[in-house]
Every structure is written in structure tokens, then in C-alpha cells.
Design a protein around this motif. Structure first.
Motif, PDB file in Angstrom:
ATOM      1  N   SER A 186       0.831  -1.206   0.000  1.00  0.00           N
ATOM      2  CA  SER A 186       0.000   0.000   0.000  1.00  0.00           C
ATOM      3  C   SER A 186       0.863   1.252   0.000  1.00  0.00           C
ATOM      4  O   SER A 186       0.598   2.211  -0.748  1.00  0.00           O
ATOM      5  N   LEU A 187       1.902   1.245   0.808  1.00  0.00           N
ATOM      6  CA  LEU A 187       2.786   2.403   0.877  1.00  0.00           C
ATOM      7  C   LEU A 187       3.496   2.636  -0.457  1.00  0.00           C
ATOM      8  O   LEU A 187       3.624   3.778  -0.921  1.00  0.00           O
ATOM      9  N   LEU A 196       3.198   5.949  -2.675  1.00  0.00           N
ATOM     10  CA  LEU A 196       4.439   6.660  -2.967  1.00  0.00           C
ATOM     11  C   LEU A 196       4.654   6.797  -4.468  1.00  0.00           C
ATOM     12  O   LEU A 196       5.119   7.843  -4.950  1.00  0.00           O
ATOM     13  N   GLY A 197       4.346   5.736  -5.220  1.00  0.00           N
ATOM     14  CA  GLY A 197       4.455   5.834  -6.676  1.00  0.00           C
ATOM     15  C   GLY A 197       3.554   6.915  -7.243  1.00  0.00           C
ATOM     16  O   GLY A 197       3.951   7.665  -8.146  1.00  0.00           O
ATOM     17  N   LEU A 240      -2.491  11.727   2.129  1.00  0.00           N
ATOM     18  CA  LEU A 240      -3.210  11.100   3.232  1.00  0.00           C
ATOM     19  C   LEU A 240      -3.089   9.586   3.168  1.00  0.00           C
ATOM     20  O   LEU A 240      -2.975   8.918   4.205  1.00  0.00           O
ATOM     21  N   GLY A 241      -3.110   9.039   1.955  1.00  0.00           N
ATOM     22  CA  GLY A 241      -2.920   7.600   1.814  1.00  0.00           C
ATOM     23  C   GLY A 241      -1.546   7.150   2.277  1.00  0.00           C
ATOM     24  O   GLY A 241      -1.401   6.090   2.885  1.00  0.00           O
ATOM     25  N   ALA A 293       8.081   7.684   2.776  1.00  0.00           N
ATOM     26  CA  ALA A 293       6.732   8.126   3.139  1.00  0.00           C
ATOM     27  C   ALA A 293       6.772   9.401   3.966  1.00  0.00           C
ATOM     28  O   ALA A 293       5.981  10.334   3.743  1.00  0.00           O
ATOM     29  N   ALA A 294       7.696   9.461   4.922  1.00  0.00           N
ATOM     30  CA  ALA A 294       7.788  10.658   5.766  1.00  0.00           C
ATOM     31  C   ALA A 294       8.265  11.871   4.988  1.00  0.00           C
ATOM     32  O   ALA A 294       8.099  13.002   5.446  1.00  0.00           O
ATOM     33  N   SER A 295       8.824  11.656   3.799  1.00  0.00           N
ATOM     34  CA  SER A 295       9.231  12.792   2.975  1.00  0.00           C
ATOM     35  C   SER A 295       8.043  13.643   2.569  1.00  0.00           C
ATOM     36  O   SER A 295       8.177  14.855   2.350  1.00  0.00           O
TER      37      SER A 295
END
Length: 373
Positions: A7-8, A12-13, A161-162, A330-332
Motif C-alpha cells: 500500500s505504501l 508513494l508511486g 493522506l494515503g 513516506a515521511a518525505s
């Protein structure tokens, strides 16, 4: 954990396509929709179902139904998003809407119904044992209908948000997979209270940070050599980013005994992020390298946020590196507003550190007074 990671990666993509120059290519919009409206949400749903099943909140039959029902629900959501996009492009070009482009509302309603059914069954299972079956079904439907509508609306927004939701699922999966440690008898880590020197430094950094923030907002009206308000904002943000570096070092020294050995590396990455962001702001608005430099700063800040979470990851070295890399990317997405607004956030951090030093100083004086008495 695999579903949460998938999912991440999907979200991210979609973020990479959204912020890159490739979004103008004809194939990027369909890929972006598939990643952000189907792959990311569906894998996240699978991860949530598995976590609820492992926690004993769902039976195997209900978990299987929810996972299977999520496929057509998110497929219809993807179809509704694609229909909306096609209809918008056709209207923007002055063309007559095709049957697909004019069917967005129909696909939204079908997706809403499918999502309601998908959520109502596990909600009915979670309410079991407390109420009669008709009451449970009614309550489950009344809860599932707005929840499905809200989830569908959230997925129509940018995938940030995802990304955050997938990170929460990944951390939950990591904590679920960790073995339960035996009762600890070792003393807890030593907590270093901020000293008077830390309080004095925090006060000085608070004043400097406020000055940078004021300059960014009002510098064009009184500072010599400032061309306009945009120039003043760039200079204020640059000075504020540079001024945040000693604050991060100071906060890292206070938090290191509590956060473990990765804290110095996290501080180093965050300081590098502030230095790069300061350089980006000095380039000025409209410079072709400003936005790429800000993205680099956001990536550094993202890994600074993710690095302390390494202690939550169980498994081999490669597993930990892969998971921390995913969480850093993700935290970026959070790092972008953090570095962009660092000049205004740094005074808040200085104030928090100053209040903490003041409270710890009062506590020490109170303890000394009690001992003397």
C-alpha cells in the motif's frame, strides 16, 4: 506487513508521478489513478483486515468476505475517478461528454453501495454479542454508509493522506509482529533534564527565530535592499532554516538518552535538510533549482523522522533497512511542509524547549528545598 508495504509503495508511486515532470505524459494519469485509487487502498484494506484478524476482532469468514468485497468496491471507486477525469478533460476541450465521462455519479453510487456492504459486515461482527441481530445490522449499515463515503472522498484527494495511513498500518504491523518481551527488570533509560544553559540557548534561539519569521512577513516594508515581499519571504525562510540548525542540535542532545543511538544520525539528517532548504530559499522564487532542492531537503527530513522508528522493526538487517527506507520515503511527504515552514516552526520548538527547561529547573529547586528541610 507485506500488504502495508505494498500500500505504501502504491501511494508513494502516485506521489512521485504527481510531483515529477512526467505527469504531463499521456500514460502517467492512468497509472497515477490505478496506484492511488486501487493498488494503495486495496492493499491497505488487506493489511487492516489481517491486523484485525490477528487481534481476534474478526472471524476468518468475516475477514475473508471483507477482503473479497473490497476488490469490487475499490474497483468501482477507481472507475468513478477515471470517469470524472475523462469527463473533465472532455468538458475542458469543449467536447460533448461521452457515456463514460457522463457516468461519474453512477459509478460513485455503485462504489458507495459496494463500500457500505464491505464495511457493514465487519462492523456487524464487531458489534456482535451486545445487541440483537436486527439492531446490529441497522447500526452497522448506519455506520458503514458514511464511513464508505468518507473513505471514497479521501481517496479522491492527493495521495499524501494515503501515504500517512499506509505508514500507520506498517507501524501497526511491525508492532504486531514483534515478540512479547519478558517482564523487564532493568532500569529505565536515564532522562536528562534540560539545564539552565539549555534554557538560555532556547531563549536566544526563540528570539532569533521570531526575528526571522517577522522579517519574512514584513521585511519588504522596512528592510533596505529587499526588492519585494517575495524576496523578503525567501530571505526570512532561508535565515529561519539556518537558525533551526542549532535548535535541532540542542533538542537532539536533550532527547538522545531517551531515543537511542540513532538520534545523532537523525539530528545530522535534519540539520542537512535545513541547510539544503536554506540554500533553496536563497536561490529565490522561480529559480529552476529551488523546488528540486526543497524536495531533497524534504527527503532528508523524512529519513530523519523515520530513522528513530528503526527500533520498532524486527527481523534481519536487510528487512530493517528496507522498512526504514519505505518509512523515510513516506515521511518525505510530511517533510515538504516541515522544511518549507521551518522558519515559522522553529520558534515553536524553541518555546517548547524553553518551557521544558524552566519546568525542570523549578522541579530541581523544589527537590533541593525539600532535602534541605
Amino acid at each position: 506487513m507485506g500488504c502495508a508495504a505494498a500500500s505504501l509503495l502504491g501511494f508513494l508511486g502516485a506521489m512521485v508521478l504527481l510531483f515529477s515532470g512526467a505527469y504531463s505524459l499521456p500514460w502517467t494519469e492512468p497509472v497515477h489513478l490505478i496506484l492511488s485509487r486501487f493498488v494503495g487502498p486495496l492493499a491497505g484494506t488487506f493489511s487492516g483486515v489481517v491486523l484485525l484478524r490477528l487481534a481476534g476482532r474478526l472471524t476468518a469468514r468475516v475477514a475473508l468476505f471483507t477482503a473479497v468485497a473490497a476488490v469490487p468496491a475499490w474497483a468501482l471507486a477507481l472507475t468513478a475517478a477515471a470517469s470524472w477525469s475523462v469527463g473533465f478533460d472532455e468538458a475542458d476541450a469543449g467536447q460533448r461528454l461521452s457515456w463514460f465521462g457522463s457516468s461519474s455519479l453512477l459509478f460513485m453510487i455503485l462504489g458507495w453501495v459496494a463500500g457500505t456492504v464491505c464495511l457493514a459486515v465487519p462492523l456487524n461482527s464487531l458489534l456482535a454479542g451486545r445487541r440483537s441481530l436486527p439492531v446490529r445490522i441497522t447500526q452497522a449499515v448506519l455506520l458503514a454508509a458514511p464511513a464508505a463515503l468518507i473513505l471514497g472522498a479521501l481517496m479522491m484527494m492527493p495521495p499524501m493522506l494515503g501515504v500517512l495511513g499506509a505508514v500507520v498500518l506498517l507501524i501497526s504491523a511491525l508492532r504486531q509482529g514483534r515478540p512479547v518481551p519478558p517482564p523487564a527488570t532493568a532500569p529505565s533509560p536515564t532522562v536528562v533534564a534540560p539545564s539552565r544553559g539549555v534554557g538560555g540557548a532556547a531563549l536566544a534561539l526563540l528570539l532569533v527565530g521570531l526575528a526571522c519569521a517577522v522579517f519574512a512577513v514584513t521585511g519588504s516594508t522596512w528592510a533596505p535592499g529587499v526588492a519585494n515581499s517575495t524576496h523578503a519571504m525567501n530571505l526570512g525562510l532561508a535565515y529561519g532554516a539556518f537558525a533551526a540548525i542549532p535548535l535541532l542540535v540542542l533538542a537532539g542532545g536533550v532527547l538522545a538518552p531517551r531515543r537511542g543511538p540513532t538520534t545523532p544520525w537523525a539530528v545530522l539528517l535534519s540539520c542537512a535538510a535545513m541547510a539544503v532548504e536554506g540554500f533553496a530559499q536563497l536561490l529565490g522564487a522561480g529559480h529552476p533549482s529551488q523546488w528540486p532542492a526543497t524536495l531533497v531537503a524534504a527527503a532528508l527530513m523524512g529519513f530523519a523522522i523515520a530513522l528513530p522508528l528503526e527500533r520498532l522493526v524486527s527481523g534481519g538487517r536487510l528487512t530493517r533497512i528496507a522498512v526504514v527506507t519505505l518509512m523515510g520515503l513516506a515521511a518525505s511527504t510530511v517533510g515538504i511542509p516541515l522544511v518549507a515552514m521551518s522558519a515559522f516552526l522553529a520558534p515553536v520548538g524553541s518555546a517548547v524547549l524553553l518551557i521544558r527547561a524552566w519546568r525542570s529547573g523549578n522541579a530541581r529547586q523544589s527537590g533541593v528545598g525539600n532535602v534541605s528541610a
